[in-house]
Design a protein around this motif. Structure first.
Motif, PDB file in Angstrom:
ATOM      1  N   LYS A  32      48.039  47.409  46.663  1.00  0.00           N
ATOM      2  CA  LYS A  32      47.198  48.490  46.154  1.00  0.00           C
ATOM      3  C   LYS A  32      46.095  48.893  47.133  1.00  0.00           C
ATOM      4  O   LYS A  32      45.633  50.036  47.125  1.00  0.00           O
ATOM      5  CB  LYS A  32      46.557  48.074  44.823  1.00  0.00           C
ATOM      6  CG  LYS A  32      47.544  47.950  43.680  1.00  0.00           C
ATOM      7  CD  LYS A  32      46.950  47.199  42.491  1.00  0.00           C
ATOM      8  CE  LYS A  32      45.769  47.919  41.904  1.00  0.00           C
ATOM      9  NZ  LYS A  32      45.228  47.193  40.718  1.00  0.00           N
ATOM     10  N   THR A  33      45.681  47.957  47.972  1.00  0.00           N
ATOM     11  CA  THR A  33      44.492  48.202  48.791  1.00  0.00           C
ATOM     12  C   THR A  33      44.752  48.240  50.294  1.00  0.00           C
ATOM     13  O   THR A  33      43.939  48.776  51.047  1.00  0.00           O
ATOM     14  CB  THR A  33      43.435  47.117  48.520  1.00  0.00           C
ATOM     15  OG1 THR A  33      44.012  45.820  48.779  1.00  0.00           O
ATOM     16  CG2 THR A  33      42.964  47.160  47.073  1.00  0.00           C
TER      17      THR A  33
ATOM     18  N   LYS B 252      47.631  33.659  39.924  1.00  0.00           N
ATOM     19  CA  LYS B 252      46.604  34.132  40.864  1.00  0.00           C
ATOM     20  C   LYS B 252      47.238  34.680  42.146  1.00  0.00           C
ATOM     21  O   LYS B 252      46.794  35.701  42.686  1.00  0.00           O
ATOM     22  CB  LYS B 252      45.645  32.996  41.194  1.00  0.00           C
ATOM     23  CG  LYS B 252      44.713  32.619  40.039  1.00  0.00           C
ATOM     24  CD  LYS B 252      43.795  31.464  40.423  1.00  0.00           C
ATOM     25  CE  LYS B 252      42.889  31.094  39.254  1.00  0.00           C
ATOM     26  NZ  LYS B 252      42.012  29.937  39.595  1.00  0.00           N
TER      27      LYS B 252
ATOM     28  N   ARG C  84      48.800  38.095  41.412  1.00  0.00           N
ATOM     29  CA  ARG C  84      47.743  39.102  41.357  1.00  0.00           C
ATOM     30  C   ARG C  84      47.263  39.482  42.756  1.00  0.00           C
ATOM     31  O   ARG C  84      47.003  40.651  43.050  1.00  0.00           O
ATOM     32  CB  ARG C  84      46.573  38.590  40.513  1.00  0.00           C
ATOM     33  CG  ARG C  84      46.817  38.632  39.009  1.00  0.00           C
ATOM     34  CD  ARG C  84      45.664  37.993  38.246  1.00  0.00           C
ATOM     35  NE  ARG C  84      45.809  38.176  36.814  1.00  0.00           N
ATOM     36  CZ  ARG C  84      45.223  39.152  36.118  1.00  0.00           C
ATOM     37  NH1 ARG C  84      44.469  40.042  36.741  1.00  0.00           N
ATOM     38  NH2 ARG C  84      45.392  39.253  34.812  1.00  0.00           N
ATOM     39  N   LYS C  85      47.140  38.473  43.604  1.00  0.00           N
ATOM     40  CA  LYS C  85      46.697  38.741  44.975  1.00  0.00           C
ATOM     41  C   LYS C  85      47.684  39.641  45.707  1.00  0.00           C
ATOM     42  O   LYS C  85      47.284  40.594  46.399  1.00  0.00           O
ATOM     43  CB  LYS C  85      46.529  37.420  45.728  1.00  0.00           C
ATOM     44  CG  LYS C  85      46.097  37.576  47.175  1.00  0.00           C
ATOM     45  CD  LYS C  85      45.993  36.227  47.873  1.00  0.00           C
ATOM     46  CE  LYS C  85      45.635  36.404  49.355  1.00  0.00           C
ATOM     47  NZ  LYS C  85      45.568  35.103  50.064  1.00  0.00           N
TER      48      LYS C  85
ATOM     49  N   ASP D 165      46.138  43.646  34.681  1.00  0.00           N
ATOM     50  CA  ASP D 165      45.487  43.597  33.373  1.00  0.00           C
ATOM     51  C   ASP D 165      46.151  44.513  32.355  1.00  0.00           C
ATOM     52  O   ASP D 165      45.888  44.411  31.160  1.00  0.00           O
ATOM     53  CB  ASP D 165      44.008  43.959  33.502  1.00  0.00           C
ATOM     54  CG  ASP D 165      43.226  42.928  34.299  1.00  0.00           C
ATOM     55  OD1 ASP D 165      43.655  41.757  34.321  1.00  0.00           O
ATOM     56  OD2 ASP D 165      42.191  43.288  34.899  1.00  0.00           O
TER      57      ASP D 165
ATOM     58  N   ASN E 275      48.860  47.233  37.910  1.00  0.00           N
ATOM     59  CA  ASN E 275      47.602  46.798  37.317  1.00  0.00           C
ATOM     60  C   ASN E 275      47.871  45.591  36.420  1.00  0.00           C
ATOM     61  O   ASN E 275      48.352  45.732  35.286  1.00  0.00           O
ATOM     62  CB  ASN E 275      46.973  47.937  36.511  1.00  0.00           C
ATOM     63  CG  ASN E 275      46.653  49.141  37.384  1.00  0.00           C
ATOM     64  OD1 ASN E 275      45.965  49.007  38.391  1.00  0.00           O
ATOM     65  ND2 ASN E 275      47.171  50.310  37.016  1.00  0.00           N
TER      66      ASN E 275
ATOM     67  N   ASN F 226      48.942  51.461  43.004  1.00  0.00           N
ATOM     68  CA  ASN F 226      47.751  51.619  42.177  1.00  0.00           C
ATOM     69  C   ASN F 226      48.088  52.182  40.801  1.00  0.00           C
ATOM     70  O   ASN F 226      47.410  51.877  39.817  1.00  0.00           O
ATOM     71  CB  ASN F 226      46.744  52.528  42.887  1.00  0.00           C
ATOM     72  CG  ASN F 226      45.901  51.784  43.904  1.00  0.00           C
ATOM     73  OD1 ASN F 226      44.927  51.133  43.549  1.00  0.00           O
ATOM     74  ND2 ASN F 226      46.289  51.852  45.169  1.00  0.00           N
TER      75      ASN F 226
ATOM     76  N   LEU G 135      49.814  41.753  44.376  1.00  0.00           N
ATOM     77  CA  LEU G 135      49.747  43.094  43.784  1.00  0.00           C
ATOM     78  C   LEU G 135      48.535  43.857  44.330  1.00  0.00           C
ATOM     79  O   LEU G 135      48.632  45.044  44.659  1.00  0.00           O
ATOM     80  CB  LEU G 135      49.663  42.997  42.261  1.00  0.00           C
ATOM     81  CG  LEU G 135      50.892  42.425  41.536  1.00  0.00           C
ATOM     82  CD1 LEU G 135      50.608  42.272  40.048  1.00  0.00           C
ATOM     83  CD2 LEU G 135      52.114  43.302  41.751  1.00  0.00           C
ATOM     84  N   GLU G 136      47.407  43.183  44.438  1.00  0.00           N
ATOM     85  CA  GLU G 136      46.199  43.825  44.951  1.00  0.00           C
ATOM     86  C   GLU G 136      46.363  44.237  46.408  1.00  0.00           C
ATOM     87  O   GLU G 136      45.860  45.288  46.829  1.00  0.00           O
ATOM     88  CB  GLU G 136      44.995  42.888  44.791  1.00  0.00           C
ATOM     89  CG  GLU G 136      44.465  42.791  43.374  1.00  0.00           C
ATOM     90  CD  GLU G 136      44.022  44.143  42.823  1.00  0.00           C
ATOM     91  OE1 GLU G 136      43.329  44.889  43.548  1.00  0.00           O
ATOM     92  OE2 GLU G 136      44.387  44.461  41.677  1.00  0.00           O
TER      93      GLU G 136
END
Length: 412
Positions: A327-328, A317, A320-321, A400, A398, A394, A323-324
């Motif tokens: 991306k953002t 988790k 993932r955070k 997923d 990803n 981005n 990585l996000e």
């Protein structure tokens, strides 16, 4: 003083030399654009086996004389095999440079593959394979290649399999060399405090007599990456994880900015985002890193870590955070500046290692047909902006769409 000089011999072999003041050590190597990806399915492991056998006898030396030749002078003789390269290299006091060049030429071009030595080295390689299997942080990275590239040659273990390693005899090595040896794809690389003219006198004597060869089998390009999740039970106490996907090739213009992005995420610095979060903030890992390995037509981006099984889901988790966030949320001006300075410093420090510079020059000539100047790299880094890094994140981060390989403790 020129950064380096590049000269082509009549047989197609190229010689690159960088004169480096204030050193008495010569670093010289022979790099061939041949690797494990050039093996046929039944040959898996033969490139690495050849690297070993080069030290086991030539037309004028037995194994002991090869190993003793430079060691007795305080020098070092070494070699390695990758997916796309085989390299034999040496470091020695520069007054013994001629001995190093002659020995490297001998083991590269004149190996005789005696059957009794093949049998001995077969056992050594099988032990090497067992050692890697017993070391999960090494084994998972090799196994992860197979998860990413599946049945493609890039996914095969460089060491081979027990079945293939047990099958090799002298004709197999000779056939592999006959099919792959191309003098136009061989580089003699050198770094030391001596002139190119001096080096060339030795190269002309020991390497120019090699005949021109132009055997270049077509490499099958990898395509159609599909994300896979795989869990393997192991007799271990920690959960070991590799996750990632295919990425940019060695000649892709996005390679430098992506390398910078990966460095921010999980590079060798203790201030990488993954290290600050998983180790420093939560104490879930001893170490975590993100790597990027570019190849001819593709690349591999991966994240590797080990943790207590009870923290495995929490670690995923957090990754993932992070990585996000890349991306953002674009890097601020200060963050971007610091990331550029960090990468520049790492690149500059790598040039303090003359042996690493010698190997880098050879690989750069084979892959890019030039050696990037440090100032040129700095300019390319300076041109990277926050939006470009966010766009790359981005495109590449990803979660997923990433493959995941987990080594899980058997009792868990």
């Amino acid at each position: 003083m020129k950064e380096y000089e590049l000269i082509e011999l009549e047989n197609g072999i190229r010689v690159i030399h960088r004169q480096m003041p204030n050193t008495k050590i010569a670093h010289v190597g022979i790099m061939l654009d041949i690797g494990s990806r050039d093996e046929l399915p039944e040959e898996q492991g033969i490139a690495h086996f050849w690297e070993h056998m080069a030290f086991k006898g030539t037309s004028k030396r037995k194994a002991y004389h090869i190993l003793n030749r430079l060691d007795s002078l305080g020098g070092e003789l070494n070699a390695y095999t990758t997916k796309e390269k085989i390299c034999f290299h040496a470091s020695i006091l520069d007054n013994h440079l001629d001995k190093a060049v002659e020995l490297l030429a001998d083991i590269t071009f004149n190996a005789t593959f005696p059957e009794n030595q093949i049998e001995k080295e077969r056992m050594v390689i099988l032990e090497e394979m067992a050692m890697y299997r017993d070391t999960p942080d090494d084994a998972i990275q090799d196994d992860f290649d197979e998860v990413i590239f599946q049945d493609h040659a890039l996914g095969k273990n460089i060491l081979g399999t027990e079945e293939t390693v047990n099958s090799f005899h002298k004709p197999h090595f000779l056939n592999f060399l006959q099919r792959n040896l191309n003098t136009e794809r061989i580089i003699i690389s050198s770094v030391g405090n001596y002139s190119t003219k001096k080096l060339l006198r030795m190269v002309e004597k020991h390497i120019s007599p090699q005949p021109y060869k132009n055997h270049t089998p077509k490499r099958n390009f990898f395509q159609d990456f599909q994300p896979i999740a795989r869990t393997v039970k192991k007799p271990i106490s920690q959960a070991h994880v590799a996750m990632g996907a295919t990425s940019f090739s060695i000649q892709d213009p996005k390679r430098i900015p992506f390398f910078m992005l990966v460095n921010i995420l999980g590079g060798p610095g203790m201030n990488s985002r993954l290290n600050l979060s998983l180790r420093e903030k939560y104490g879930f890992v001893y170490g975590i890193d993100a790597n990027y390995s570019p190849y001819l037509e593709t690349g591999l981006f991966g994240i590797y870590f080990a943790t207590d099984p009870k923290n495995l889901n929490k670690s995923h988790k957090i990754i993932r955070k992070e990585l996000e966030l890349l991306k953002t949320k674009p890097l601020g001006q200060l963050q971007l500046h610091q990331a550029k300075q960090q990468l520049k410093g790492q690149l500059a420090m790598s040039e303090e290692n003359n042996n690493a510079v010698m190997l880098m020059m050879a690989k750069s000539i084979l892959d890019l047909n030039k050696v990037p100047d440090l100032n040129e790299l700095f300019d390319r880094i300076d041109k990277v902006d926050a939006q470009q890094l966010m766009d790359l994140a981005n495109e590449s981060f990803n979660a997923d769409q990433m493959s995941i390989l987990t080594f899980q403790p058997e009792e868990d």
